[in-house]
Design an enzyme around this catalytic site. Structure first.
Site, PDB file in Angstrom:
ATOM      1  CB  VAL A  62      38.885  36.202  42.344  1.00 22.28           C
ATOM      2  CG1 VAL A  62      38.447  35.587  43.656  1.00 22.28           C
ATOM      3  CG2 VAL A  62      37.932  35.768  41.225  1.00 22.28           C
ATOM      4  CD  GLU A  63      41.932  35.762  37.270  1.00 26.73           C
ATOM      5  OE1 GLU A  63      42.202  36.476  36.297  1.00 26.73           O
ATOM      6  OE2 GLU A  63      41.766  34.536  37.191  1.00 26.73           O
ATOM      7  N   GLY A  64      41.426  40.908  40.613  1.00 24.13           N
ATOM      8  CA  GLY A  64      41.213  42.351  40.527  1.00 24.13           C
ATOM      9  C   GLY A  64      39.784  42.682  40.886  1.00 24.13           C
TER      10      GLY A  64
END
Length: 825
Positions: free
Chosen positions: A500-502
């Site tokens: 998640v988040e990149g």
């Protein structure tokens, strides 16, 4: 021989001036003095004259601006304008929204360590500490991870109510809006503690305080939006989520196909100007229970209702859950971790323009807004989660390894287990320092885009490695799920943080070095702006200021790289005490290496560098470990450089040094232009690679420090929920450690006597009876051994179930035709 002396003198003077980064004029003076000395001391006069001519040939054009600018700077400016690729809008925004902290010093090749050490020591306020000791401690006590994961597949109602009542969702919201107004450090500490007991609870609390409507409203919302929504978010009256990722836009968030068309429509019974939205989002945390949805979409105005621009760009809006046409409520099931996560969809959903975050004035600026808030959120939530899990594994893993015995010996005494324990301890020490450093950067007012990427990637990656080693140590206690399980859910959830988040692969290979080499480098950004300046004269002046400082810095880094490699970084001024000074010198060397390779890579490859992801990833590793060890040394000194922490500090440092040299060697051996790699090798590694991973003796000391009460272990345990209670198996095991150690001499005495005897008793209780009768142990020692047996049994016991207890009853109650999930995009 005298023929060579003037040239050696010139070379030596130049090396000294480059090492100390002296001004050009100072170098000329020192070199001239050296050549004059050669002249008067009998060196070959012709050679001295030739050396002087070489000096003049270089120095005169550089020292005289009216010669330098037309002869050198103007052609360089023309070359840069042709060579530099145009920045995409995504790249430009990413570079413009971040700020530079100490990572800029690392890219200089000569970090000012006093700047690092002078940063204020991160400390909580009395109010923040009281919140940790009160509501956070109570929430941890209330948390039953087994019931959350297996029984409810959600937080039970009493936890939701407690979280809302105590304003956990409003930690970052200012007090004037009803929030707690806590610092980033407090935010970090809360998430760290919650994650040590349940990743579901920590993610539920973390997301509203990270990237989401609350943070975006605080920075960009209109006053009316702040006044209405922030008080409601602070007390949980509104539960937020944020929809960014979709089926066709994951890490490449700027390619979102979701769109909104400016038009007129009906809202609350009135015709107003708004946008008609069509969107399909997935992986949205808290979406199934959210009442307020933040939404990113591309906004279009084909009829020119709000301006002349048709494609307005990425825009952010606040979407109430009950808006007609919104489809939300179903859930994803991420790796058996039932935190609330699911899709959000809508077709022709009308929303008035005053629901745009920041109003019409902020339309089209969504990517700028997201980049700034992503950097702040990524600095805290995921690194803090990894920190809590890693510290828990170090402390509880050490206690378990001491209490659990096989072949009559604590399993932690076996060298294989020692290796795993040492890796856990060293990485937990580094993760803890790195996650705290990025939170402290936010509190200093930075928008740490590069450090946040470093912290996100390395904390979550090392966190997964720690989870793996922990599972190896606890064995069946980890793989058998149930209320008594240790680490199984953390192991299952570890890839979530990686993704998640990149995605971590993208973060390492593209973002860390790709963004850092431009944003943090002392000269690259200035040169790029000069090359793109439409005012030719201003561009020439700007480039003239930056270019020659850049060239001088590159020469200095080459000299420093060679000198530090040749001397083993044992010579040179450095801060710190007798123990840490050597570490600072080593980091000086690696910083010079990084800056040198950055300059060569950018100069040789230009815009092609961003497509050389393997090279970018390796140089990113160098930067990351430099930053990580800077954070470790900073925290070590903030704590007063305790001697008992030295083994953990040494393990973390030597592990990073080994990773840095490994990355440097791989970058050079695989450099896209092979001859450049060959030429750079003797500069970077004049004596070859010298750094090695932490050795067995050091690993033994680290493992031993985790398996016995001591100050270093206590410091590592700070911020972890270790209160022994029914719902905290790890806390109970940790509380048993001192009693188990105290009983070990009695246990050894008893077992030795039992082995030498001929008694026939087979069960433990009867053997203890015989031991007392035979005088091997006293009655008090018998009670001590009984207690040891009981606490050992609690430590190693796993759960078992009837089959019906493991079935998802609600699933089997459904008719057969309804048992299949909706087919996902």
């Amino acid at each position: 021989m005298s023929v060579v002396v003037p040239f050696l003198a010139l070379l030596l003077a130049s090396a000294v001036a480059a090492y100390h980064r002296m001004r050009l004029a100072t170098w000329v003076v020192i070199s001239a003095v050296a050549l004059l000395a050669c002249w008067f001391l009998g060196a070959d006069r012709t050679a001295t004259v030739v050396a002087g001519a070489l000096l003049a040939l270089v120095a005169v054009p550089l020292l005289l601006p009216f010669v330098r600018k037309p002869l050198l700077t103007a052609p360089a400016l023309g070359f840069l304008r042709k060579a530099l690729p145009p920045l995409s809008q995504t790249e430009r925004i990413a570079l413009e929204t971040g700020s530079v902290g100490f990572e800029g010093e690392l890219f200089s090749g000569d970090p000012d360590w006093n700047t690092l050490l002078s940063y204020p020591k991160p400390e909580l306020t009395a109010e923040e500490q009281a919140f940790l000791d009160g509501p956070v401690e109570e929430l941890c006590r209330m948390t039953n991870e087994w019931e959350i994961n297996h029984v409810h597949a959600d937080l039970p109602p009493e936890l939701w109510e407690f979280i809302k009542k105590n304003r956990f969702f409003g930690m970052i919201i200012p007090k004037e809006y009803g929030g707690l107004g806590f610092s980033a450090l407090a935010h970090h500490k809360v998430i760290q503690k919650l994650s040590s007991v349940s990743s579901v609870v920590s993610s539920t609390v973390g997301v509203p305080n990270s990237l989401g409507p609350g943070e975006l409203l605080m920075h960009y919302g209109t006053q009316q939006q702040k006044d209405y929504y922030l008080p409601r978010l602070a007390v949980g009256q509104e539960v937020p989520c944020f929809g960014l990722t979709g089926p066709f836009a994951g890490s490449d968030a700027t390619s979102i196909p979701d769109y909104g068309i400016v038009c007129k429509g009906e809202w609350n019974g009135q015709e107003v100007l708004g946008v008609k939205l069509t969107f399909d989002k997935r992986y949205i945390t808290l979406a199934p229970v959210a009442t307020l949805i933040g939404l990113a979409f591309r906004m279009y105005d084909p009829d020119g209702l709000i301006g002349d621009k048709r494609d307005i760009g990425i825009t952010l809006a606040l979407l109430p859950r009950d808006t007609e046409g919104v489809d939300v409520g179903r859930r994803h099931f991420p790796l058996n971790s039932p935190f609330q996560n699911g899709p959000v969809r809508g077709q022709d959903v009308f929303l008035p323009l005053d629901q745009l975050i920041g109003g019409v004035e902020k339309a089209g600026l969504g990517w700028n807004m997201l980049n700034e808030c992503l950097a702040v959120g990524r600095s805290i939530t995921l690194p803090s989660t990894a920190s809590g899990g890693a510290k828990f594994a170090a402390v509880v893993g050490g206690a378990y390894a001491r209490i659990r015995k096989q072949f009559g010996l604590s399993v932690g005494r076996f060298e294989g287990v020692e290796e795993a324990l040492a890796r856990i301890g060293g990485k937990a020490y580094a993760i803890s320092a790195l996650s705290q450093a990025t939170a402290a950067a936010v509190d200093r007012g930075d928008v740490p885009s590069v450090p946040s990427a470093i912290a996100k990637y390395h904390c979550t990656t090392m966190g997964r490695e720690v989870a793996s080693d922990f599972m190896d140590i606890v064995g069946g206690k980890g793989i058998i799920l149930g209320p008594r399980n240790l680490g199984g859910r953390a192991w299952q959830a570890s890839p979530i943080a990686i993704t998640v988040e990149g995605a971590n692969i993208m973060t390492r290979s593209l973002l860390i070095f790709g963004q850092g080499s431009i944003l943090c480098h002392p000269y690259i950004m200035k040169e790029m702006k000069a090359a793109q300046d439409p005012d030719g004269k201003a561009g020439l002046e700007a480039l003239d200021d930056a270019l020659y400082s850049h060239i001088g810095g590159a020469i200095s880094n080459a000299v420093r790289s060679f000198w530090f490699g040749l001397t083993g970084s044992k010579i040179g001024a450095a801060p710190g005490d007798a123990n840490t000074r050597r570490y600072f010198r080593r980091l000086d060397r690696y910083a010079a290496n990084l800056s040198l390779l950055t300059d060569v890579s950018l100069g040789a490859l230009g815009g092609k560098l961003k497509f050389k992801e393997s090279l970018s990833g390796r140089l990113g590793d160098v930067l990351s470990h430099l930053y990580m060890m800077s954070a470790v040394l900073k925290r070590h000194h903030d704590l007063g450089a305790p001697e008992s922490d030295r083994q953990l500090l040494a393990w973390a440092f030597h592990n990073s040094a080994h990773q840095i040299e490994l990355a440097l060697s791989q970058a050079l051996r695989n450099f896209p232009i092979k001859p450049l790699g060959w030429l750079l090798w003797p500069v970077v590694f004049p004596l070859g690679r010298r750094a090695v991973p932490p050795g067995d003796r050091l690993s033994h000391r680290v493992a031993a420090s985790l398996m016995a009460p001591n100050e270093a272990r206590d410091r590592l345990a700070q911020g972890v929920f270790l209160t022994p209670c029914e719902n905290n198996m790890g806390g109970r095991i940790d509380s048993y450690l001192a009693k188990a150690i105290a009983a070990e001499p009695v246990e050894r005495k008893f077992l030795k006597a039992l082995k030498a005897s001929d008694i026939e008793a087979l069960d433990f209780a009867s053997q203890l009876d015989e031991g007392v009768r035979e005088g091997w142990i006293t009655a008090d020692e018998r009670r001590q051994l009984e207690e040891l047996r009981a606490l050992t049994l609690d430590t190693i016991t796993v759960d078992d179930f009837d089959t019906h207890e493991l079935r998802a009853a609600s699933y089997y109650d459904l008719p057969q035709h309804k048992r299949q999930p909706r087919e996902a995009a």
